[in-house]
Write a protein that holds these residues in place. Structure first.
Motif, PDB file in Angstrom:
ATOM      1  N   ASP A 148     -20.828 -48.724   8.086  1.00 48.20           N
ATOM      2  CA  ASP A 148     -19.793 -48.307   7.155  1.00 48.20           C
ATOM      3  C   ASP A 148     -20.373 -48.127   5.767  1.00 48.20           C
ATOM      4  N   GLY A 149     -19.787 -47.233   5.063  1.00 47.57           N
ATOM      5  CA  GLY A 149     -20.182 -46.972   3.691  1.00 47.57           C
ATOM      6  C   GLY A 149     -19.087 -46.165   3.051  1.00 47.57           C
ATOM      7  N   CYS A 150     -19.465 -45.257   2.214  1.00 46.95           N
ATOM      8  CA  CYS A 150     -18.489 -44.368   1.601  1.00 46.95           C
ATOM      9  C   CYS A 150     -17.846 -43.527   2.706  1.00 46.95           C
ATOM     10  N   PRO A 151     -16.527 -43.422   2.693  1.00 45.99           N
ATOM     11  CA  PRO A 151     -15.877 -42.666   3.762  1.00 45.99           C
ATOM     12  C   PRO A 151     -16.105 -41.161   3.708  1.00 45.99           C
ATOM     13  N   ILE A 152     -16.628 -40.660   2.592  1.00 48.65           N
ATOM     14  CA  ILE A 152     -16.851 -39.210   2.541  1.00 48.65           C
ATOM     15  C   ILE A 152     -18.314 -38.814   2.355  1.00 48.65           C
ATOM     16  N   GLU A 153     -19.159 -39.712   1.900  1.00 47.43           N
ATOM     17  CA  GLU A 153     -20.544 -39.326   1.600  1.00 47.43           C
ATOM     18  C   GLU A 153     -21.276 -38.717   2.786  1.00 47.43           C
ATOM     19  N   PRO A 154     -21.202 -39.303   4.004  1.00 43.93           N
ATOM     20  CA  PRO A 154     -21.948 -38.666   5.109  1.00 43.93           C
ATOM     21  C   PRO A 154     -21.501 -37.232   5.369  1.00 43.93           C
ATOM     22  N   ILE A 155     -20.206 -36.977   5.274  1.00 43.75           N
ATOM     23  CA  ILE A 155     -19.699 -35.623   5.476  1.00 43.75           C
ATOM     24  C   ILE A 155     -20.118 -34.742   4.296  1.00 43.75           C
ATOM     25  N   ALA A 156     -19.983 -35.292   3.092  1.00 43.64           N
ATOM     26  CA  ALA A 156     -20.291 -34.527   1.882  1.00 43.64           C
ATOM     27  C   ALA A 156     -21.748 -34.084   1.858  1.00 43.64           C
ATOM     28  N   SER A 157     -22.659 -34.987   2.176  1.00 42.75           N
ATOM     29  CA  SER A 157     -24.087 -34.650   2.144  1.00 42.75           C
ATOM     30  C   SER A 157     -24.428 -33.542   3.122  1.00 42.75           C
ATOM     31  N   GLU A 158     -23.864 -33.620   4.315  1.00 40.38           N
ATOM     32  CA  GLU A 158     -24.151 -32.609   5.318  1.00 40.38           C
ATOM     33  C   GLU A 158     -23.436 -31.289   5.025  1.00 40.38           C
ATOM     34  N   SER A 159     -22.341 -31.346   4.293  1.00 45.79           N
ATOM     35  CA  SER A 159     -21.543 -30.142   4.067  1.00 45.79           C
ATOM     36  C   SER A 159     -22.231 -29.129   3.163  1.00 45.79           C
ATOM     37  N   VAL A 160     -23.214 -29.578   2.409  1.00 45.57           N
ATOM     38  CA  VAL A 160     -23.913 -28.655   1.514  1.00 45.57           C
ATOM     39  C   VAL A 160     -24.406 -27.442   2.297  1.00 45.57           C
ATOM     40  N   ASN A 161     -24.906 -27.684   3.496  1.00 46.98           N
ATOM     41  CA  ASN A 161     -25.394 -26.591   4.332  1.00 46.98           C
ATOM     42  C   ASN A 161     -24.434 -26.205   5.445  1.00 46.98           C
ATOM     43  N   ALA A 162     -23.526 -27.115   5.807  1.00 48.87           N
ATOM     44  CA  ALA A 162     -22.701 -26.899   6.992  1.00 48.87           C
ATOM     45  C   ALA A 162     -21.368 -26.213   6.726  1.00 48.87           C
ATOM     46  N   SER A 163     -20.739 -26.480   5.596  1.00 47.95           N
ATOM     47  CA  SER A 163     -19.387 -25.979   5.422  1.00 47.95           C
ATOM     48  C   SER A 163     -18.978 -25.916   3.952  1.00 47.95           C
ATOM     49  N   PRO A 164     -18.787 -24.719   3.413  1.00 45.01           N
ATOM     50  CA  PRO A 164     -18.287 -24.615   2.038  1.00 45.01           C
ATOM     51  C   PRO A 164     -16.925 -25.289   1.867  1.00 45.01           C
ATOM     52  N   GLN A 165     -16.078 -25.233   2.882  1.00 44.37           N
ATOM     53  CA  GLN A 165     -14.755 -25.848   2.811  1.00 44.37           C
ATOM     54  C   GLN A 165     -14.857 -27.364   2.631  1.00 44.37           C
ATOM     55  N   VAL A 166     -15.742 -27.994   3.390  1.00 46.91           N
ATOM     56  CA  VAL A 166     -15.924 -29.439   3.289  1.00 46.91           C
ATOM     57  C   VAL A 166     -16.630 -29.787   1.977  1.00 46.91           C
ATOM     58  N   ARG A 167     -17.568 -28.952   1.597  1.00 48.29           N
ATOM     59  CA  ARG A 167     -18.277 -29.188   0.330  1.00 48.29           C
ATOM     60  C   ARG A 167     -17.299 -29.187  -0.843  1.00 48.29           C
ATOM     61  N   GLU A 168     -16.400 -28.219  -0.878  1.00 45.70           N
ATOM     62  CA  GLU A 168     -15.417 -28.133  -1.959  1.00 45.70           C
ATOM     63  C   GLU A 168     -14.473 -29.329  -1.947  1.00 45.70           C
ATOM     64  N   ALA A 169     -14.026 -29.750  -0.768  1.00 48.10           N
ATOM     65  CA  ALA A 169     -13.152 -30.924  -0.669  1.00 48.10           C
ATOM     66  C   ALA A 169     -13.882 -32.178  -1.155  1.00 48.10           C
ATOM     67  N   SER A 170     -15.153 -32.287  -0.818  1.00 52.26           N
ATOM     68  CA  SER A 170     -15.957 -33.435  -1.240  1.00 52.26           C
ATOM     69  C   SER A 170     -16.136 -33.449  -2.753  1.00 52.26           C
ATOM     70  N   ALA A 171     -16.428 -32.291  -3.320  1.00 53.63           N
ATOM     71  CA  ALA A 171     -16.600 -32.197  -4.774  1.00 53.63           C
ATOM     72  C   ALA A 171     -15.310 -32.599  -5.484  1.00 53.63           C
ATOM     73  N   ARG A 172     -14.171 -32.154  -4.950  1.00 49.19           N
ATOM     74  CA  ARG A 172     -12.876 -32.529  -5.555  1.00 49.19           C
ATOM     75  C   ARG A 172     -12.650 -34.039  -5.464  1.00 49.19           C
ATOM     76  N   ALA A 173     -13.008 -34.640  -4.348  1.00 52.08           N
ATOM     77  CA  ALA A 173     -12.801 -36.084  -4.192  1.00 52.08           C
ATOM     78  C   ALA A 173     -13.640 -36.869  -5.192  1.00 52.08           C
ATOM     79  N   PHE A 174     -14.919 -36.557  -5.271  1.00 53.40           N
ATOM     80  CA  PHE A 174     -15.784 -37.267  -6.225  1.00 53.40           C
ATOM     81  C   PHE A 174     -15.324 -37.026  -7.660  1.00 53.40           C
ATOM     82  N   ALA A 175     -14.904 -35.797  -7.957  1.00 53.32           N
ATOM     83  CA  ALA A 175     -14.409 -35.488  -9.300  1.00 53.32           C
ATOM     84  C   ALA A 175     -13.136 -36.276  -9.605  1.00 53.32           C
TER      85      ALA A 175
END
Length: 187
Positions: free
Chosen positions: A101-128
């Motif tokens: 366990d760790g941050c509930p979004i970091e593993p998805i966020a890190s991989e989304s840089v290359n995998a999914s613009p949609q997930v990347r944008e959601a991750s950026a909004r969450a951290f912001a």
């Protein structure tokens, strides 16, 4: 099998746990469906674009939950440094109970840089959103806009980086160090 009105929540909750523990790429749709006890039709009913849309919903849900909780704590009279210390202590306790366990979004966020613009944008909004919560409190405490925003972003970066290092090392040393650094930043 969950009722149709509960299948969306079951999918988000299950995917959140699997993504947090395994990462986005290592988690398959079939594993999510099986673990959630939900049929594929329900997945595509709620998330027509499949895994990417589900992952974005996971990030939005978890990120929003954390922001609301953080804002609730920051709305108290406690010093911001104490609140951040408590947040880090919670992360330390979570890692001690299950090092997956760790941050509930970091593993998805890190991989989304290359995998999914949609997930990347959601991750950026969450951290912001998390940084905005801290910055809003710092401004309320009399910090200038620029200093509040910069310091809040540094605190979130510090916590997230320390959490990654602690998960990788299998100990809480980076998180313990982050407590000291955060206290210094928030003086």
């Amino acid at each position: 099998m969950p009722r149709p009105d509960r299948s969306r929540a079951a999918l988000i909750d299950t995917a959140a746990q699997l993504f947090r523990r395994q990462g986005y790429a290592a988690t398959g749709i079939n594993q999510i469906l099986e673990t959630a006890d939900v049929k594929a039709g329900s997945l595509y009913h709620h998330f027509p674009n499949g895994k990417q849309e589900l992952a974005a919903a996971v990030v939005e849900s978890a990120g929003g939950d954390i922001e609301r909780l953080l804002r609730r704590f920051l709305d108290s009279d406690a010093p911001v440094a104490d609140i951040v210390n408590g947040w880090i202590d919670l992360l330390i306790a979570q890692l001690a109970s299950d090092d997956r366990d760790g941050c509930p979004i970091e593993p998805i966020a890190s991989e989304s840089v290359n995998a999914s613009p949609q997930v990347r944008e959601a991750s950026a909004r969450a951290f912001a959103g998390w940084a905005a919560a801290v910055a809003d409190r710092l401004r309320a405490d009399g910090w200038s806009d620029g200093d509040a925003g910069q310091t809040a972003l540094a605190v979130i970066a510090l916590i997230e980086g320390a959490l990654i290092l602690s998960r990788i090392a299998g100990d809480d040393a980076a998180l313990v160090s982050a407590k000291v650094a955060a206290a210094t930043l928030l003086r």
